[in-house]
Design a protein around this motif. Structure first.
Motif, PDB file in Angstrom:
ATOM      1  N   GLN A 188      72.066  17.291  54.686  1.00 40.19           N
ATOM      2  CA  GLN A 188      71.406  17.973  55.804  1.00 40.19           C
ATOM      3  C   GLN A 188      72.406  18.894  56.506  1.00 40.19           C
ATOM      4  O   GLN A 188      72.091  20.048  56.829  1.00 40.19           O
ATOM      5  CB  GLN A 188      70.935  16.906  56.792  1.00 40.19           C
ATOM      6  N   LEU A 189      73.613  18.366  56.728  1.00 31.91           N
ATOM      7  CA  LEU A 189      74.638  19.133  57.434  1.00 31.91           C
ATOM      8  C   LEU A 189      75.093  20.328  56.609  1.00 31.91           C
ATOM      9  O   LEU A 189      75.317  21.418  57.157  1.00 31.91           O
ATOM     10  CB  LEU A 189      75.833  18.232  57.758  1.00 31.91           C
ATOM     11  N   ALA A 190      75.245  20.115  55.304  1.00 32.54           N
ATOM     12  CA  ALA A 190      75.659  21.222  54.435  1.00 32.54           C
ATOM     13  C   ALA A 190      74.623  22.335  54.460  1.00 32.54           C
ATOM     14  O   ALA A 190      74.958  23.524  54.556  1.00 32.54           O
ATOM     15  CB  ALA A 190      75.858  20.712  53.009  1.00 32.54           C
TER      16      ALA A 190
ATOM     17  N   LEU B 211      72.427  12.646  55.440  1.00 35.90           N
ATOM     18  CA  LEU B 211      72.971  13.405  56.575  1.00 35.90           C
ATOM     19  C   LEU B 211      73.946  14.485  56.107  1.00 35.90           C
ATOM     20  O   LEU B 211      73.919  15.604  56.622  1.00 35.90           O
ATOM     21  CB  LEU B 211      73.671  12.440  57.539  1.00 35.90           C
ATOM     22  N   GLU B 212      74.776  14.150  55.101  1.00 39.02           N
ATOM     23  CA  GLU B 212      75.748  15.129  54.624  1.00 39.02           C
ATOM     24  C   GLU B 212      75.048  16.333  53.992  1.00 39.02           C
ATOM     25  O   GLU B 212      75.424  17.470  54.232  1.00 39.02           O
ATOM     26  CB  GLU B 212      76.707  14.496  53.610  1.00 39.02           C
TER      27      GLU B 212
ATOM     28  N   VAL C 178      72.720  27.698  56.780  1.00 38.91           N
ATOM     29  CA  VAL C 178      71.765  28.450  57.615  1.00 38.91           C
ATOM     30  C   VAL C 178      72.507  29.150  58.749  1.00 38.91           C
ATOM     31  O   VAL C 178      72.276  30.337  59.032  1.00 38.91           O
ATOM     32  CB  VAL C 178      70.668  27.503  58.162  1.00 38.91           C
ATOM     33  N   CYS C 179      73.435  28.413  59.399  1.00 40.68           N
ATOM     34  CA  CYS C 179      74.216  28.998  60.508  1.00 40.68           C
ATOM     35  C   CYS C 179      75.040  30.181  60.021  1.00 40.68           C
ATOM     36  O   CYS C 179      75.095  31.225  60.684  1.00 40.68           O
ATOM     37  CB  CYS C 179      75.147  27.952  61.109  1.00 40.68           C
ATOM     38  N   LEU C 180      75.674  30.011  58.862  1.00 36.09           N
ATOM     39  CA  LEU C 180      76.494  31.094  58.313  1.00 36.09           C
ATOM     40  C   LEU C 180      75.650  32.332  58.037  1.00 36.09           C
ATOM     41  O   LEU C 180      76.055  33.457  58.341  1.00 36.09           O
ATOM     42  CB  LEU C 180      77.162  30.626  57.015  1.00 36.09           C
TER      43      LEU C 180
ATOM     44  N   TYR D   9      81.837  20.297  47.860  1.00 37.28           N
ATOM     45  CA  TYR D   9      80.775  19.349  48.215  1.00 37.28           C
ATOM     46  C   TYR D   9      79.421  19.835  47.700  1.00 37.28           C
ATOM     47  O   TYR D   9      78.615  19.060  47.185  1.00 37.28           O
ATOM     48  CB  TYR D   9      80.728  19.160  49.729  1.00 37.28           C
TER      49      TYR D   9
ATOM     50  N   TYR E 247      86.345  22.402  50.921  1.00 32.12           N
ATOM     51  CA  TYR E 247      85.638  21.135  50.710  1.00 32.12           C
ATOM     52  C   TYR E 247      84.129  21.311  50.794  1.00 32.12           C
ATOM     53  O   TYR E 247      83.374  20.564  50.186  1.00 32.12           O
ATOM     54  CB  TYR E 247      86.123  20.063  51.689  1.00 32.12           C
ATOM     55  N   LEU E 248      83.682  22.350  51.538  1.00 37.61           N
ATOM     56  CA  LEU E 248      82.233  22.589  51.586  1.00 37.61           C
ATOM     57  C   LEU E 248      81.743  23.129  50.243  1.00 37.61           C
ATOM     58  O   LEU E 248      80.668  22.746  49.762  1.00 37.61           O
ATOM     59  CB  LEU E 248      81.899  23.566  52.711  1.00 37.61           C
TER      60      LEU E 248
ATOM     61  N   ALA F 227      72.449  22.906  56.875  1.00 41.48           N
ATOM     62  CA  ALA F 227      72.462  23.498  58.222  1.00 41.48           C
ATOM     63  C   ALA F 227      73.631  24.463  58.370  1.00 41.48           C
ATOM     64  O   ALA F 227      73.487  25.526  58.994  1.00 41.48           O
ATOM     65  CB  ALA F 227      72.556  22.391  59.263  1.00 41.48           C
ATOM     66  N   ALA F 228      74.791  24.098  57.795  1.00 41.87           N
ATOM     67  CA  ALA F 228      75.954  24.985  57.861  1.00 41.87           C
ATOM     68  C   ALA F 228      75.670  26.303  57.168  1.00 41.87           C
ATOM     69  O   ALA F 228      76.024  27.374  57.678  1.00 41.87           O
ATOM     70  CB  ALA F 228      77.155  24.300  57.210  1.00 41.87           C
TER      71      ALA F 228
END
Lengths: 221, 85
Positions: free
Chosen positions: A170-172, A167-168, A177-179, A155, A151-152, A174-175
């Motif tokens: 932003q979260l995508a 926000l979505e 960046v974390c990965l 998305y 779904y990511l 951020a995800a």
């Protein structure tokens, strides 16, 4: 309307700075323009009025192959009418871009993904370029190979809509960046062992030869 | 020379997690106390890393990622299964 003649004479004037035309130039050009170069301005058609014949004409004008249906899709998507609906080629391209984005975020090569998913490198490359439609099972396999939820990927492939909150997005981001950060630190784990006095690295996870010898030479009683 | 790693990129993550925490507290969604505490601790860790310019730990990043994935899954009505460790 003799547009050809006007532009030619203006070019001669501007490029050379002075009028240096051959004898009887205007006379000849007038004769030519009257016979061959006289053009009428065609009546402009509205952009929404799309017809297959117009597509063929445009394709012919661009010098592309007429049998290539993808070009028609591309051309149609550029028009006012076609831009409202997502064409098949555009969806595949967006999905491919999302897959490539996730793969880059993971720091994997196409070969790595091919080994994980049992698909060939060329097929995965085609998927990323949007040259083939990615079926759902392939998408699930790619997601499993990349260790990213499907779904990511879907998305990220979606074009931003009006009702979507930031926000979505932003979260995508951020995800991703974390990965990327987690991927970059995969090889550099904190050292577990210690450096002894004789500057030798002792790792407790691997049994040293001394311990092995001790075990082997244990007296049997 | 130590190069700051977690400065610019971690700011995005911090903003996202902060926004998520704010949404969790303001919206009517029932979140567990443990999850809210976890969000707070992640926000604290990320703030420190952004201020100091050093990279946060892998555990912090993994926790943030799990939270983000859960939130995005809820958005798209998909149940997110955590990977086995």
């Amino acid at each position: 309307m003799n547009l050809y003649n006007c532009s030619l004479s203006r070019n001669l004037l501007t490029s050379t700075g002075r009028l240096s035309v051959p004898f009887n130039f205007f006379e000849k050009s007038e004769i030519l323009s009257a016979k061959q170069f006289t053009r009428t301005v065609p009546a402009q058609r509205p952009l929404s009025a799309w017809s297959p014949a117009r597509t063929w004409n445009l394709l012919a004008a661009l010098g592309k192959k007429m049998s290539n249906t993808e070009n028609i899709v591309k051309l149609k998507s550029r028009t006012k009418e076609g831009s409202l609906a997502l064409s098949e080629g555009r969806v595949a391209k967006l999905l491919g871009t999302a897959i490539r984005l996730c793969r880059n975020a993971r720091g994997l090569t196409l070969l790595d993904v091919a080994r994980r998913t049992q698909y060939s490198v060329s097929h995965l490359a085609k998927c990323e370029r949007g040259e083939v439609q990615v079926p759902y099972d392939t998408l699930v396999a790619i997601g499993a190979g990349l260790e990213i939820p499907v779904y990511l990927i879907t998305y990220l492939a979606e074009p931003p809509s009006k009702g979507e909150t930031t926000l979505e997005r932003q979260l995508a981001h951020a995800a991703l960046v974390c990965l990327r950060e987690l991927r970059s630190s995969e090889g550099s784990e904190e050292p577990v062992g210690k450096w002894n006095s004789s500057s030798q690295y002792v790792d407790p996870r691997t049994p040293s030869s001394k311990v092995e010898n001790r075990r082997m030479n244990r007296p049997k009683w | 020379m130590n190069t700051p790693i977690g400065g610019s990129d971690m700011r995005y993550v911090l903003e996202a997690v902060e926004a998520m925490r704010k949404e969790a507290s303001t919206s009517g969604l029932i979140e567990s106390r443990a999850k809210l505490d976890m969000m707070d601790s992640i926000v604290g860790d990320l703030r420190i890393s952004v201020k100091s310019g050093f990279r946060p730990t892998n555990a912090t990043l993994r926790s943030a990622l799990e939270l983000i994935f859960e939130r995005l899954a809820r958005q798209s009505n998909v149940i997110y299964l955590r990977p086995r460790r």
